[in-house]
Scaffold this active site. Structure first.
Site, PDB file in Angstrom:
ATOM      1  N   MET A 223      36.665  -7.205  35.319  1.00 31.73           N
ATOM      2  CA  MET A 223      37.023  -7.274  33.898  1.00 31.73           C
ATOM      3  C   MET A 223      35.910  -7.980  33.140  1.00 31.73           C
ATOM      4  O   MET A 223      35.569  -9.126  33.447  1.00 31.73           O
ATOM      5  CB  MET A 223      38.351  -8.020  33.712  1.00 31.73           C
ATOM      6  CG  MET A 223      39.563  -7.250  34.200  1.00 31.73           C
ATOM      7  SD  MET A 223      41.116  -8.142  33.914  1.00 31.73           S
ATOM      8  CE  MET A 223      41.117  -9.272  35.328  1.00 31.73           C
ATOM      9  N   VAL A 224      35.349  -7.290  32.159  1.00 30.87           N
ATOM     10  CA  VAL A 224      34.240  -7.828  31.381  1.00 30.87           C
ATOM     11  C   VAL A 224      34.656  -9.110  30.659  1.00 30.87           C
ATOM     12  O   VAL A 224      35.725  -9.175  30.059  1.00 30.87           O
ATOM     13  CB  VAL A 224      33.735  -6.780  30.367  1.00 30.87           C
ATOM     14  CG1 VAL A 224      32.682  -7.375  29.446  1.00 30.87           C
ATOM     15  CG2 VAL A 224      33.158  -5.576  31.106  1.00 30.87           C
TER      16      VAL A 224
ATOM     17  N   GLU B 122      31.456  -6.382  35.287  1.00 25.11           N
ATOM     18  CA  GLU B 122      30.316  -5.459  35.367  1.00 25.11           C
ATOM     19  C   GLU B 122      29.083  -6.078  34.715  1.00 25.11           C
ATOM     20  O   GLU B 122      29.150  -6.620  33.620  1.00 25.11           O
ATOM     21  CB  GLU B 122      30.645  -4.144  34.652  1.00 25.11           C
ATOM     22  CG  GLU B 122      29.469  -3.173  34.646  1.00 25.11           C
ATOM     23  CD  GLU B 122      29.626  -2.036  33.637  1.00 25.11           C
ATOM     24  OE1 GLU B 122      28.915  -1.036  33.769  1.00 25.11           O
ATOM     25  OE2 GLU B 122      30.454  -2.179  32.713  1.00 25.11           O
TER      26      GLU B 122
ATOM     27  N   GLN C 165      29.885  -6.119  40.739  1.00 24.79           N
ATOM     28  CA  GLN C 165      29.934  -4.781  40.159  1.00 24.79           C
ATOM     29  C   GLN C 165      28.790  -4.557  39.181  1.00 24.79           C
ATOM     30  O   GLN C 165      28.537  -5.391  38.310  1.00 24.79           O
ATOM     31  CB  GLN C 165      31.256  -4.495  39.446  1.00 24.79           C
ATOM     32  CG  GLN C 165      31.357  -2.990  39.159  1.00 24.79           C
ATOM     33  CD  GLN C 165      32.506  -2.584  38.279  1.00 24.79           C
ATOM     34  OE1 GLN C 165      32.628  -3.048  37.156  1.00 24.79           O
ATOM     35  NE2 GLN C 165      33.353  -1.695  38.786  1.00 24.79           N
TER      36      GLN C 165
ATOM     37  N   CYS D 219      34.148   2.924  33.650  1.00 27.64           N
ATOM     38  CA  CYS D 219      34.275   2.257  32.357  1.00 27.64           C
ATOM     39  C   CYS D 219      34.108   3.267  31.225  1.00 27.64           C
ATOM     40  O   CYS D 219      33.075   3.941  31.133  1.00 27.64           O
ATOM     41  CB  CYS D 219      33.242   1.149  32.208  1.00 27.64           C
ATOM     42  SG  CYS D 219      33.378   0.283  30.629  1.00 27.64           S
TER      43      CYS D 219
ATOM     44  N   GLY E 284      46.093   0.557  38.705  1.00 28.23           N
ATOM     45  CA  GLY E 284      46.802   1.062  37.540  1.00 28.23           C
ATOM     46  C   GLY E 284      48.275   0.727  37.526  1.00 28.23           C
ATOM     47  O   GLY E 284      49.005   1.072  38.460  1.00 28.23           O
TER      48      GLY E 284
ATOM     49  N   ALA F 281      44.288  -5.459  37.224  1.00 24.01           N
ATOM     50  CA  ALA F 281      43.466  -5.988  36.143  1.00 24.01           C
ATOM     51  C   ALA F 281      44.322  -6.781  35.166  1.00 24.01           C
ATOM     52  O   ALA F 281      44.446  -7.999  35.278  1.00 24.01           O
ATOM     53  CB  ALA F 281      42.727  -4.848  35.435  1.00 24.01           C
ATOM     54  N   ARG F 282      44.980  -6.085  34.211  1.00 23.24           N
ATOM     55  CA  ARG F 282      45.731  -6.783  33.165  1.00 23.24           C
ATOM     56  C   ARG F 282      46.831  -7.685  33.726  1.00 23.24           C
ATOM     57  O   ARG F 282      47.066  -8.777  33.203  1.00 23.24           O
ATOM     58  CB  ARG F 282      46.340  -5.765  32.193  1.00 23.24           C
ATOM     59  CG  ARG F 282      45.318  -5.097  31.284  1.00 23.24           C
ATOM     60  CD  ARG F 282      45.987  -4.036  30.422  1.00 23.24           C
ATOM     61  NE  ARG F 282      46.533  -2.952  31.229  1.00 23.24           N
ATOM     62  CZ  ARG F 282      47.511  -2.137  30.827  1.00 23.24           C
ATOM     63  NH1 ARG F 282      48.052  -2.296  29.636  1.00 23.24           N
ATOM     64  NH2 ARG F 282      47.941  -1.171  31.614  1.00 23.24           N
TER      65      ARG F 282
END
Length: 331
Positions: free
Chosen positions: A14-15, A38, A83, A112, A211, A234-235
């Protein structure tokens, strides 16, 4: 050394979030593998590797500055995945050689959908260039002792995704992460677990499913639905990193405070720390309330320490550093 990608709980890249403090936080709660944010190969080529004796870290720093692009530590050496964003095999290899000895694996971002990535022919733009994907991955595999993986999104049809996955498998990568959404899909659109299952059935390498994982129970649900070897979140992790704990989530307030402590401990970039805190806050509340305003107003980690009641911890860490008198060595 090859990394085992089976039966693992994985923190997604996650950026501006996946920096050292957040990775260590996720690992403390139970994440087996933690991806960094990334980082573009062009950026990496302008950097040098430094040993930071004061923090006990390895820092990848922009030459001629003190700007840290990537920070890691020995404690996460066996699980951290670097990454990279790239659109060129030779450049990717040169960039990877800067970090490959300090990480468990190198991953190429092929999913992305953000403009900063696609505009450079990176991220999801690679999905339409299977020959370039093959070139990048085979070049890295031939020249690095470090495991190589990649992360993709779903293509227009399940068959297209399967064909790409099979081609990726032939490059010899150690694992393949699949985000169950297409490039045009939005985060609110349901992840297509059935299409991840099609990929799992078509390849023999470990597939990491990604996901719609928001609770600990979702790890098992997506594994059963897809047959994937491992699961990436992620989230769900951003909102409460203790999602990785089999004992159940800790109170969100406790998780936030621990993140602040780790940001202090690892001297995290202030912009990154504030961004992550704001993302946490916005999920449960809003930035217009006192906490959000306090985070926005904060200019230093000391300011955040004061707001979250970690003054003494901040002072303790600061004193221990000043008495250490360490150095930063370029290696």
């Amino acid at each position: 050394m090859e990394m085992d990608y089976r039966k693992k709980l994985v923190l997604a890249p996650m950026v501006r979030v996946g920096t050292l403090p957040f990775r260590m936080l996720a690992a403390e709660y139970g994440a087996d593998i933690t991806y960094g944010e990334e980082i573009i190969d062009h950026k990496l080529l302008k950097c040098e590797r430094r040993i930071n004796d004061v923090l006990g870290t390895v820092d990848v720093v922009e030459k001629g500055t003190d700007s840290v692009v990537f920070r890691t530590c020995p404690e996460e050496r066996s699980r951290v995945v670097f990454q990279m964003g790239t659109s060129d095999a030779v450049r990717a290899l040169r960039a990877a050689q800067t970090v490959c000895l300090d990480v468990a694996a190198v991953d190429i971002n092929m999913g992305c959908p953000k403009s900063f990535s696609i505009s450079g022919g990176m991220g999801a733009a690679l999905l339409a260039k299977p020959d370039l994907i093959h070139d990048i991955l085979t070049t890295l595999k031939r020249n690095l002792a470090t495991p190589v993986t990649c992360k993709i999104r779903l293509l227009k049809s399940s068959q297209d995704t399967v064909e790409l996955a099979r081609r990726i498998e032939k490059t010899g990568v150690s694992a393949l992460a699949v985000h169950g959404r297409k490039v045009a899909d939005r985060p609110r659109d349901p992840a297509k677990w059935s299409e991840i299952a099609d990929v799992v059935a078509a390849v023999s390498i470990p597939v990491i499913a990604n996901g719609d994982v928001f609770e600990y129970e979702d790890f098992e649900r997506i594994k059963v639905a897809t047959g994937a070897s491992s699961v990436m979140v992620a989230r769900g992790a951003l909102w409460n990193a203790s999602i990785f704990s089999p004992k159940g989530k800790l109170p969100y307030e406790d998780v936030k405070r621990e993140y602040v402590r780790k940001s202090i401990l690892w001297d995290n970039d202030m912009k990154s720390t504030k961004h992550t805190l704001k993302e946490m806050i916005m999920h449960y509340s809003c930035l217009e309330l006192p906490e959000g305003k306090a985070v926005i107003k904060s200019e230093t980690l000391a300011d955040l320490a004061r707001y979250y009641g970690e003054d003494k911890y901040y002072e303790h860490i600061s004193k221990s550093r000043s008495s250490f008198g360490g150095s930063k060595n370029i290696i």
